[in-house]
Design a protein around this motif. Structure first.
Motif, PDB file in Angstrom:
ATOM      1  N   GLY A  38      60.182  -3.006 -30.166  1.00 37.83           N
ATOM      2  CA  GLY A  38      60.050  -1.626 -29.685  1.00 37.83           C
ATOM      3  C   GLY A  38      59.388  -0.774 -30.756  1.00 37.83           C
ATOM      4  N   LEU A  39      59.064   0.438 -30.424  1.00 38.67           N
ATOM      5  CA  LEU A  39      58.150   1.238 -31.240  1.00 38.67           C
ATOM      6  C   LEU A  39      58.783   1.947 -32.419  1.00 38.67           C
ATOM      7  CD1 LEU A  39      55.655   2.952 -28.821  1.00 38.67           C
ATOM      8  CD2 LEU A  39      55.216   1.507 -30.799  1.00 38.67           C
ATOM      9  N   GLY A  40      57.969   2.225 -33.438  1.00 34.07           N
ATOM     10  CA  GLY A  40      58.300   3.154 -34.510  1.00 34.07           C
ATOM     11  C   GLY A  40      59.624   2.891 -35.176  1.00 34.07           C
ATOM     12  N   ASN A  41      60.083   1.648 -35.135  1.00 33.17           N
ATOM     13  CA  ASN A  41      61.433   1.391 -35.668  1.00 33.17           C
ATOM     14  C   ASN A  41      61.229   0.479 -36.878  1.00 33.17           C
ATOM     15  OD1 ASN A  41      63.694  -0.117 -36.172  1.00 33.17           O
ATOM     16  ND2 ASN A  41      64.389  -0.074 -34.041  1.00 33.17           N
ATOM     17  N   ILE A  42      61.207   1.089 -38.070  1.00 35.73           N
ATOM     18  CA  ILE A  42      60.797   0.338 -39.269  1.00 35.73           C
ATOM     19  C   ILE A  42      61.763  -0.802 -39.603  1.00 35.73           C
ATOM     20  CG2 ILE A  42      60.405   0.543 -41.748  1.00 35.73           C
ATOM     21  CD1 ILE A  42      59.109   3.214 -41.222  1.00 35.73           C
ATOM     22  N   PRO A  43      63.062  -0.577 -39.688  1.00 27.15           N
ATOM     23  CA  PRO A  43      63.949  -1.734 -39.977  1.00 27.15           C
ATOM     24  C   PRO A  43      63.790  -2.806 -38.895  1.00 27.15           C
ATOM     25  CG  PRO A  43      65.174   0.352 -40.026  1.00 27.15           C
ATOM     26  CD  PRO A  43      63.815   0.681 -39.545  1.00 27.15           C
ATOM     27  N   GLY A  44      63.646  -2.353 -37.660  1.00 25.03           N
ATOM     28  CA  GLY A  44      63.483  -3.314 -36.553  1.00 25.03           C
ATOM     29  C   GLY A  44      62.243  -4.162 -36.753  1.00 25.03           C
ATOM     30  N   THR A  45      61.152  -3.509 -37.185  1.00 24.02           N
ATOM     31  CA  THR A  45      59.900  -4.261 -37.360  1.00 24.02           C
ATOM     32  C   THR A  45      60.061  -5.317 -38.459  1.00 24.02           C
ATOM     33  OG1 THR A  45      58.809  -2.202 -36.796  1.00 24.02           O
ATOM     34  CG2 THR A  45      57.416  -3.939 -37.684  1.00 24.02           C
ATOM     35  N   ILE A  46      60.807  -4.965 -39.526  1.00 20.06           N
ATOM     36  CA  ILE A  46      61.014  -5.946 -40.610  1.00 20.06           C
ATOM     37  C   ILE A  46      61.738  -7.159 -40.048  1.00 20.06           C
ATOM     38  CG2 ILE A  46      62.214  -6.343 -42.795  1.00 20.06           C
ATOM     39  CD1 ILE A  46      61.758  -3.372 -43.465  1.00 20.06           C
TER      40      ILE A  46
END
Lengths: 337, 249, 443, 291
Positions: D233-241
């Motif tokens: 999902g978008l714009g979620n920095i910890p999630g992207t890691i």
């Protein structure tokens, strides 16, 4: 009494018949069989892009997996012929069946997403399909691909393993596609699919089962894509996974875009451009790919709505010009009665 | 309702808003036809009219969100027409937009900080936040909550206080009463009064004609993009047509 | 039909527009380009001259460009050398060679379009080049149906399936197919200390997978224990998974079977995982191509066993050295594998024309079938094997050349000749393979 | 067997870090501008190829050439935003989609013409293998993992606590409100493109040093980046890691236990399954994405 409107209809019908006649005698006109080869490929791509047009044009979703359907259709009919010695007709029927199955399998997850997400998920499917076709070397012959024997059937007495014969087969399928798509857009389900494009929430509020409509449109595009793939397979008699990689998804996108999405004329123009343009650029040899990319960008900047919109403006202008003269005559006719 | 502390408002003392002959086109269709509005310094001026009369378009035009096709907008001696919204904001104009337009996935505190985007002074920003918290106690215990999860009234309070954060000299308020329960509409009315009491010029656009007329020192009535009537608040509310058209009397 | 005819009209109008447009270009396109070969008196009435046009179909871009580009460069080098010496002498006319080259992007449909254009528009009768397997196999389908129009002379497209489709005898190949007996090489591996060997190969490529299986069959014969077979893809870039598996399975040596660059990356990955065991690559490539990926130290204790004709010292008459010099001078790039194959094809064509003493394509093809190794110009890089009756091609038009085994020398930073080992399976085994496949394919 | 798994997990973490770097840029750009920035892949390979040219062809030291490559590819990213995307913002969405793919296509071909089709690699200087139990990790790969987390942690801090970070997030959630409050949208989107391109440059350098780069690497990497972006999902920095690591692990473990031939497709399989259950991404609250 021929009013302005009917005259326009008759004029169009005349053009329609003339075009059909020209296409029937095309093999005689086009002597150099290389160009006939390009026209056959364009007609095959017309069927493919008409399929793309159904999902992209009529539901507003940019689908990037039309090239994967093309590949599935080709591999399905090809492998059946190679291993089980099925004929051309059975091959195409199998491709249709496979199209429905794969269309539904791919459709379920991707249609739950919207806009850019949908395009990216469909592109992911194309990558997935390419990797499977390439990796499953036991069945598909791997990266090098495999060959099949030319078809032995013949159509109205013309053997299909000749270029002219195969041209007529593909022409028939192209005409059938036009009639099918026109019939579908005119029908009740067709209007429901278009309603989904205009406003999904509104469409569902008036009782349209939005997901079912989107899935139906997606299945239709899959079936048409697989038919085109089967026709390609038995025309070229050789297929390799490289031809269905994400790179070629760009060509389907360009064809859909250039031709102008959501119109019947769009796929015709788009597919001819996508087949003839690289051939024209062949002189650029090493720089051909680059030239193709640059042309793509120019089209995006110059024709944001595709080629069709200016063309339809031209067409309506021409029709109006021809028939305004007639209306004047009728008016005078009616007045002095 | 404790008055906001003194230091916030010295900026609001002198300026006046002059809009002369402003017109606006959506594509080929002209929506505003040469309207002229003057907002007295330190007064509440309100603009009433039916839905679609062009109220929100006027507000957006002032803020620079929409390029006007004719006329000029002048505030505090500087012409705003043709300026980018971020520059208009730097001239001390704040818009409390229709539908509040908060940042749903940012906390109340972060929304407030965004309000002070044009200001550089860190310390004063903290003071402004404290004074806003005094003003709207309910926002204090909501400070770390996501703006999207606030109630309608709280969201309106946050929208107003976010606009206040930039220490505006001109406050444009676009239908603050929208979607609020009657007692909250009263409360918002009180807030507008006290903001104005501190010297901020307020241009209020409202569909709730009753509230607009009560608050306004001067009223303009807008119908299909034209000013049809203007006058002092009391004078306009006495007018029978207005009563029939807007007050349902 | 009334309701929808307006839209149908639009569809067919535009299709007509484009069809008419293309047929016009077709009409003028057809006559424009030169025919296969046309003789003519020279302007100043001296020795008669003429031109012969050959098609060149190679993958200049796309996945196969790694071998397609060098193949094209080898062809051009040879043609320039032939033309410099007055071209091909037939009777009292000397013909200079003209090339018409197209890029098939090592893709099936592109190969079909380019070959069709060469035959129909440019009207050439000989098409050389063919550096990648996929494009070559696709074109072979057309060659089978148009045997009178075209003769394909294949260089580096080594897939063993090619000769299976050569039912009309109009496909020739100078590059040795990948069907060969690696017994010599496996014995050499035993000598250099390979006892427990892990194999990592491009299994989805028909050519490489056949070779890998043959290697592993010969391992038992020579007393080498095979500790695992790992797979990788063309253009793969990360081999940590496979290398880890083989090293953990106790391999004391590794055999890579695949393209140049993938094999080089495998070597680097092995060295990066801290192991300096001997690595044998069934691959080719120049010193600079390998150094593009690995460092000189990492290349230590590495071997390569592909038919690499232009290896310095492969034959003792200096042809390889001369060729390497000429290639570097012309393209300032060191020769690889595909270029010397395409280079030899031009000399084979020249010999066939001069043996047939005619420019008629079918006569030249018949002469090429009967070519002897001694007919070839000494500058041929590959040391072709003289089959029975000193013939160059076997009954399926396949030529044969011995294999060399090269070792990496740290001093010279390139491959040096270690031993001339394996010879190919020879015509008998090749015939058995082709006939078996033909039956499977129902040819 | 367990040592093998440990080694594959390490391999997965390292490559996963790269996917995070590229997904971070894509996610920010998509969040703020709604653009599927396919040409992000080109930015990656430009940095990689420049890195190769500076170190191997011109023979400069690793550090200055890395910095210069990242600066160059950031400039390229900014130019793309300014001259390609900004004029197209008013046109229908599909045009931006094709424009991005077109640019990826062009850079792909230019790279093939300039640097040739063969894979190239940056020769990482210190490449001493470190043994973590039986598994092996070279110093360079360890450095990659550490730098990766440092950069991503810094980015998280920037987004969370600084004024710039707030304005980027505000712009992503409500463009008009941000405009009213004085945020200059063009400047902010240029900044987002700059940060995203710099991250992509870093990814290009790491990818070219650890593995190797071919002209088509851009396409595959950007698709993997998108897969991670959509997965979490978008714009979620910890999630992207976390998403990047999931992608890396799924690929290396999938390749080990299922089959090597489908290495690239496991990531996409995970994405498609995720779409079945959570169309808005694994970690994200129901975000309202306006099209």
């Amino acid at each position: 009494m021929i009013t302005g409107n009917n005259a326009k209809k008759h004029f169009v019908n005349v053009i329609l018949i003339v075009i059909l006649v020209v296409f029937i005698f095309l093999p005689k006109i086009v002597t150099v069989s290389y160009y006939l080869h390009l026209i056959v490929m364009s007609l095959i791509w017309f069927i493919l892009i008409s399929g793309l047009n159904v999902i992209q044009g009529y539901t507003g979703y940019v689908s990037m997996c039309q090239i994967a359907f093309y590949g599935i259709g080709a591999y399905t009919s090809g492998l059946l012929m190679k291993n089980l010695h099925w004929g051309l007709g059975q091959g195409i029927l199998a491709a249709v069946g496979m199209g429905l199955i794969v269309g539904t399998i791919i459709g379920f997850p991707s249609l739950r997403t919207k806009g850019h997400y949908f395009s990216i998920v469909t592109l992911a499917f194309t990558m997935l399909m390419f990797t499977i076709l390439r990796g499953w070397s036991g069945l598909t012959g791997g990266i090098v691909g495999f060959a099949v024997r030319p078809v032995s059937e013949s159509l109205f007495g013309i053997p299909l393993n000749t270029r002219q014969g195969y041209y007529y087969l593909v022409l028939i399928f192209a005409v059938l596609t036009i009639l099918f798509v026109k019939r579908m857009t005119g029908s009740r389900t067709g209007r429901a699919i278009i309603a989904v494009r205009e406003n999904e929430n509104l469409a569902s509020s008036i009782g349209v089962n939005v997901f079912a409509m989107k899935l139906l449109a997606f299945d239709i595009s899959a079936v048409l894509g697989c038919i085109a793939g089967a026709l390609y397979m038995h025309y070229v008699n050789f297929v390799s996974p490289a031809g269905f990689a994400a790179e070629y998804a760009m060509n389907t996108l360009l064809a859909g875009m250039v031709g102008g999405v959501g119109t019947l004329v769009g796929p015709a123009i788009g597919s001819f451009i996508v087949i003839f343009l690289p051939e024209m650029l062949r002189a650029a040899a090493l720089y051909r790919q680059l030239a193709f990319g640059i042309v793509l960008i120019i089209i995006v900047f110059a024709l944001p709505h595709g080629v069709v919109r200016p063309l339809t403006k031209l067409w309506t202008w021409a029709l109006a010009k021809i028939f305004r003269k007639n209306n004047v005559e009728e008016a005078t006719l009616a007045s002095n009665k | 309702m404790t008055p906001l502390s003194r230091h916030i408002w010295e900026g609001a003392k002198k300026s006046v808003l002059k809009i002369t002959g402003m017109s606006f086109k959506y594509g080929k269709v002209e929506v505003l036809h040469g309207i002229s509005i003057n907002a007295e310094k330190g007064k509440i001026t309100s603009l009433i009219g039916a839905n679609g009369a062009g109220k929100t378009t006027t507000m957006k035009a002032i803020m620079g969100l929409m390029p006007i096709s004719g006329g000029t907008i002048e505030w505090d001696g500087t012409t705003l027409s043709g300026k980018d919204p971020s520059d208009v904001a730097k001239c001390g104009v704040a818009l409390c937009p229709e539908g509040r337009q908060l940042f749903p996935n940012m906390s109340v505190y972060e929304n407030l900080l965004m309000g002070a985007y044009t200001r550089k002074d860190k310390e004063e920003i903290k003071e402004t936040i404290e004074s806003v918290y005094q003003w709207f106690p309910r926002l204090v215990d909501r400070r770390n909550q996501m703006a999207g999860t606030l109630s309608g009234g709280e969201q309106e309070m946050l929208a107003i206080s976010r606009a206040l954060m930039s220490k505006p000299s001109l406050m444009l308020m676009d239908e603050p009463s929208w979607g609020l329960a009657p007692i909250l509409v009263e409360e918002v009315g009180e807030i507008i009064k006290s903001i104005n009491a501190q010297g901020t010029t307020v241009l209020l656009v409202e569909q709730n004609a009753q509230m607009a007329l009560d608050l306004a020192d001067y009223v303009y009535v807008l119908e299909t993009g034209k000013i049809v009537l203007e006058g002092a608040g009391a004078e306009v509310s006495a007018n029978e047509e207005i009563q029939q058209a807007y007050l349902g009397v | 039909m009334k309701k929808g005819s307006m839209r149908i009209g639009k569809v067919l109008l535009s299709v007509l527009l484009i069809a008419v447009l293309t047929s016009m270009t077709a009409a003028c396109g057809g006559s424009g380009s030169g025919s296969g070969s046309d003789g003519g008196a020279d302007a100043d009435g001296g020795a008669k001259t003429g031109t012969i046009v050959w098609g060149v179909d190679d993958s200049l871009t796309g996945t196969g460009a790694g071998s397609g580009l060098p193949s094209y460069q080898g062809t051009v080098l040879a043609v320039e050398q032939v033309n410099a010496e007055g071209g091909i002498q037939i009777g009292d006319t000397s013909y200079t060679i003209q090339l018409k080259e197209y890029d098939n992007k090592s893709d099936a449909s592109e190969a079909v379009s380019t070959l069709t254009k060469l035959l129909d528009v440019d009207k050439v009768h000989f098409v050389i080049g063919w550096g990648s397997s996929t494009a070559t196999l696709a074109a072979a389908q057309i060659a089978m149906t148009r045997q009178d129009d075209v003769t394909m002379v294949v260089g580096n497209g080594r897939t063993p399936m090619l000769m299976v489709y050569n039912t009309q005898g109009n496909i020739f190949r100078s590059g040795t197919g990948n069907v060969y007996d690696p017994i010599g090489i496996v014995q050499y591996m035993k000598e250099v200390g390979c006892n427990k060997t892990g194999v990592i190969a491009m299994m989805n490529d028909t050519a490489y997978s056949v070779s890998a299986k043959q290697y592993m069959e010969k391992f038992e014969e020579c007393g080498i224990e095979s500790v695992g077979l790992e797979n990788f893809e063309a253009n793969d870039t990360d081999f940590n998974t496979q290398v880890t598996k083989l090293l953990h399975a106790g391999a004391d040596s590794i055999l890579t079977v695949g393209n140049i660059i993938e094999s080089a990356t495998i070597v680097r990955t092995i060295r990066e995982q801290g192991s300096d065991i001997p690595i044998v690559n069934f691959s080719a490539g120049t010193g600079s191509q390998w150094l593009g990926v690995c460092t000189n130290e990492q290349m230590n204790n590495c071997y390569t066993t592909r038919p690499w004709a232009s290896a310095i010292g492969a034959t003792d008459d200096g042809t390889q050295e001369a060729y390497t010099e000429a290639y570097i001078a012309r393209w300032n790039d060191s020769p690889a594998q595909a270029d010397c194959q395409a280079y030899d094809d031009v000399w084979i064509m020249k010999a066939a024309y001069e043996k047939a003493q005619s420019t008629d394509p079918l006569e030249v093809r018949a002469a090429m079938k009967e070519l002897k190794v001694s007919d070839l110009d000494p500058r041929c890089v590959d040391a072709f094997e003289a089959l029975d009756g000193d013939k160059l091609f076997d009954e399926f038009n396949q030529a044969y050349a011995p294999y060399q085994c090269m070792r990496w020398s740290m001093e010279e930073k390139t491959w040096t000749l270690a031993a001339v080992v394996g010879r190919n399976l020879g015509p008998a085994a090749h015939r058995e393979y082709v006939l078996e496949q033909r039956e499977k394919e129902g040819l | 067997m367990s040592t093998m798994v440990l080694q594959q997990v390490i391999n997965g973490i390292v490559t996963g870090g790269l996917y995070t770097l590229i997904a971070m840029g894509l996610s920010q750009i998509f969040g703020v501008l709604g653009i599927s920035h396919f040409a992000h892949g080109s930015v990656v390979i430009i940095a990689g190829y420049l890195g190769y040219t500076f170190t191997r062809v011109l023979g400069w030291a690793l550090f200055p050439s890395v910095i210069l490559s990242i600066i160059c590819c950031t400039v390229v990213g900014l130019l793309m935003e300014r001259f390609a995307y900004r004029p197209m913002m008013t046109k229908p969405q599909i045009n931006i989609f094709i424009l991005a793919l077109g640019m990826l296509f062009i850079v792909d071909n230019l790279a093939e013409m300039i640097w040739g089709p063969d894979p190239l690699a940056i020769q990482a200087a210190s490449n001493v293998p470190i043994h973590i139990g039986p598994a092996v990790l070279t110093t360079f790969r360890l450095a990659v993992v550490l730098i990766n987390f440092a950069v991503l942690f810094g980015l998280w801090g920037l987004m969370k606590f600084t004024k710039l970070g707030r304005s980027i997030r505000a712009m992503a959630q409500n463009r008009e409100a941000a405009k009213i409050l004085g945020v200059n949208l063009n400047q902010t989107s240029a900044l987002v493109f700059g940060i995203g391109s710099a991250l992509a440059g870093l990814c290009g350098i790491f990818y070219t040093s650890m593995i190797q780069i071919v002209p088509s690497s851009g396409g595959t990497l950007v698709l993997k980046g998108f897969a991670v972006m959509i997965l979490v999902g978008l714009g979620n920095i910890p999630g992207t890691i976390v998403g990047g690591l999931i992608m890396g692990l799924v690929e290396s473990l999938g390749a080990t236990f299922i089959s090597e031939a489908f290495k690239d497709s496991y990531g996409f399989l995970v994405l498609i399954l995720a779409m079945l259950f959570k169309p808005d991404g694994l970690f994200n609250r129901k975000t309202q994405i306006k099209y």
